[in-house]
Design a protein around this motif. Structure first.
Motif, short mmCIF file in Angstrom:
data_model
loop_
_atom_site.label_atom_id
_atom_site.label_comp_id
_atom_site.label_asym_id
_atom_site.label_seq_id
_atom_site.Cartn_x
_atom_site.Cartn_y
_atom_site.Cartn_z
N MET A 1 -58.38 -10.43 54.80
CA MET A 1 -58.63 -9.16 55.45
C MET A 1 -59.34 -9.37 56.80
SD MET A 1 -59.97 -5.60 53.84
CE MET A 1 -61.69 -5.86 53.55
N ASN A 2 -59.77 -10.56 57.13
CA ASN A 2 -60.51 -10.79 58.36
C ASN A 2 -59.72 -10.41 59.61
OD1 ASN A 2 -62.76 -11.63 57.01
ND2 ASN A 2 -62.22 -13.78 57.09
N ASN A 3 -58.41 -10.75 59.66
CA ASN A 3 -57.61 -10.41 60.83
C ASN A 3 -57.49 -8.90 60.98
OD1 ASN A 3 -57.19 -13.07 61.47
ND2 ASN A 3 -55.23 -13.20 60.41
N LEU A 4 -57.27 -8.19 59.89
CA LEU A 4 -57.19 -6.74 59.96
C LEU A 4 -58.52 -6.13 60.37
CD1 LEU A 4 -54.95 -5.68 56.94
CD2 LEU A 4 -54.40 -5.57 59.37
N GLN A 5 -59.60 -6.70 59.92
CA GLN A 5 -60.91 -6.20 60.32
C GLN A 5 -61.13 -6.37 61.81
OE1 GLN A 5 -63.38 -8.44 57.59
NE2 GLN A 5 -63.86 -6.59 56.44
N ALA B 1 -61.40 -3.72 67.04
CA ALA B 1 -60.98 -3.71 68.44
C ALA B 1 -60.51 -2.33 68.88
CB ALA B 1 -59.86 -4.74 68.66
N ILE B 2 -59.97 -1.55 67.96
CA ILE B 2 -59.50 -0.21 68.33
C ILE B 2 -60.44 0.88 67.81
CG2 ILE B 2 -57.09 -0.93 68.50
CD1 ILE B 2 -56.61 0.48 65.80
N GLY B 3 -61.63 0.48 67.38
CA GLY B 3 -62.64 1.48 67.02
C GLY B 3 -62.64 1.94 65.58
N TYR B 4 -62.13 1.13 64.68
CA TYR B 4 -62.09 1.50 63.26
C TYR B 4 -62.81 0.47 62.41
CZ TYR B 4 -58.97 5.36 64.05
OH TYR B 4 -58.46 6.56 64.47
N HIS B 5 -63.18 0.88 61.22
CA HIS B 5 -63.79 0.00 60.22
C HIS B 5 -62.95 0.06 58.95
CE1 HIS B 5 -67.44 -0.73 62.45
NE2 HIS B 5 -67.64 0.57 62.60
N ILE B 6 -62.93 -1.05 58.24
CA ILE B 6 -62.29 -1.09 56.92
C ILE B 6 -63.41 -1.30 55.91
CG2 ILE B 6 -60.64 -2.26 55.42
CD1 ILE B 6 -59.28 -3.30 58.01
N ILE B 7 -63.50 -0.38 54.97
CA ILE B 7 -64.57 -0.42 53.98
C ILE B 7 -63.93 -0.50 52.59
CG2 ILE B 7 -66.52 0.85 53.00
CD1 ILE B 7 -66.54 2.35 55.81
N LYS B 8 -64.35 -1.49 51.80
CA LYS B 8 -63.87 -1.57 50.42
C LYS B 8 -64.78 -0.72 49.54
CE LYS B 8 -62.17 -4.55 46.87
NZ LYS B 8 -61.73 -5.87 46.51
N ARG B 9 -64.17 0.27 48.90
CA ARG B 9 -64.94 1.19 48.06
C ARG B 9 -65.15 0.62 46.67
NH1 ARG B 9 -63.39 7.24 48.53
NH2 ARG B 9 -62.71 6.74 46.44
N HIS B 10 -66.07 1.21 45.94
CA HIS B 10 -66.38 0.76 44.59
C HIS B 10 -65.21 0.92 43.63
CE1 HIS B 10 -67.07 5.09 44.38
NE2 HIS B 10 -66.89 4.99 43.07
N ASN C 1 -62.77 5.76 61.55
CA ASN C 1 -63.22 5.44 62.90
C ASN C 1 -64.73 5.22 62.91
OD1 ASN C 1 -64.43 7.97 63.05
ND2 ASN C 1 -62.71 8.87 64.13
N ARG C 2 -65.22 4.70 64.03
CA ARG C 2 -66.64 4.36 64.11
C ARG C 2 -67.55 5.56 64.02
NH1 ARG C 2 -66.13 0.08 68.96
NH2 ARG C 2 -65.28 -1.62 67.71
N LEU C 3 -67.03 6.73 64.34
CA LEU C 3 -67.84 7.94 64.25
C LEU C 3 -68.04 8.37 62.81
CD1 LEU C 3 -66.24 10.00 67.14
CD2 LEU C 3 -68.37 8.68 67.20
N GLY C 4 -67.27 7.79 61.90
CA GLY C 4 -67.37 8.15 60.49
C GLY C 4 -66.68 9.45 60.17
N VAL C 5 -65.83 9.91 61.08
CA VAL C 5 -65.13 11.17 60.88
C VAL C 5 -63.77 10.88 60.27
CG1 VAL C 5 -64.17 13.19 62.02
CG2 VAL C 5 -66.30 12.19 62.85
N GLY C 6 -63.44 11.60 59.21
CA GLY C 6 -62.14 11.42 58.58
C GLY C 6 -62.00 10.05 57.95
N GLY C 7 -60.80 9.59 57.92
CA GLY C 7 -60.51 8.29 57.34
C GLY C 7 -59.32 8.39 56.41
#
Length: 68
Positions: free
Chosen positions: A1-5, A10-19, A27-33
């Protein structure tokens, strides 16, 4: 997953693995997803957002050319 991260950041998003095992791409603002079941879903989501960014950049460049 490192390449996707790296692409996501680079385009302003985060990938978070949920429980619960789902991957959340937001996105970095935490809006939507978007919840994705696997890395393929994350990759498709990032591709869609990347295309949108490219279209926005091209549109802005066209507007700037009008003023030259």
């Amino acid at each position: 997953m490192n390449n996707l991260q790296m692409i996501a950041e680079a385009i302003g998003y985060h990938i978070i693995k949920r429980h619960d095992g789902y991957l959340l791409c937001r996105n970095r603002l935490g809006v939507g997803g978007v919840l994705c079941e696997n890395l393929d879903g994350v990759a498709r989501n990032l591709a869609k957002h990347t295309q949108s960014l490219i279209e926005t950049i091209v549109m802005q460049e066209d507007k700037l050319r009008e003023f030259e």
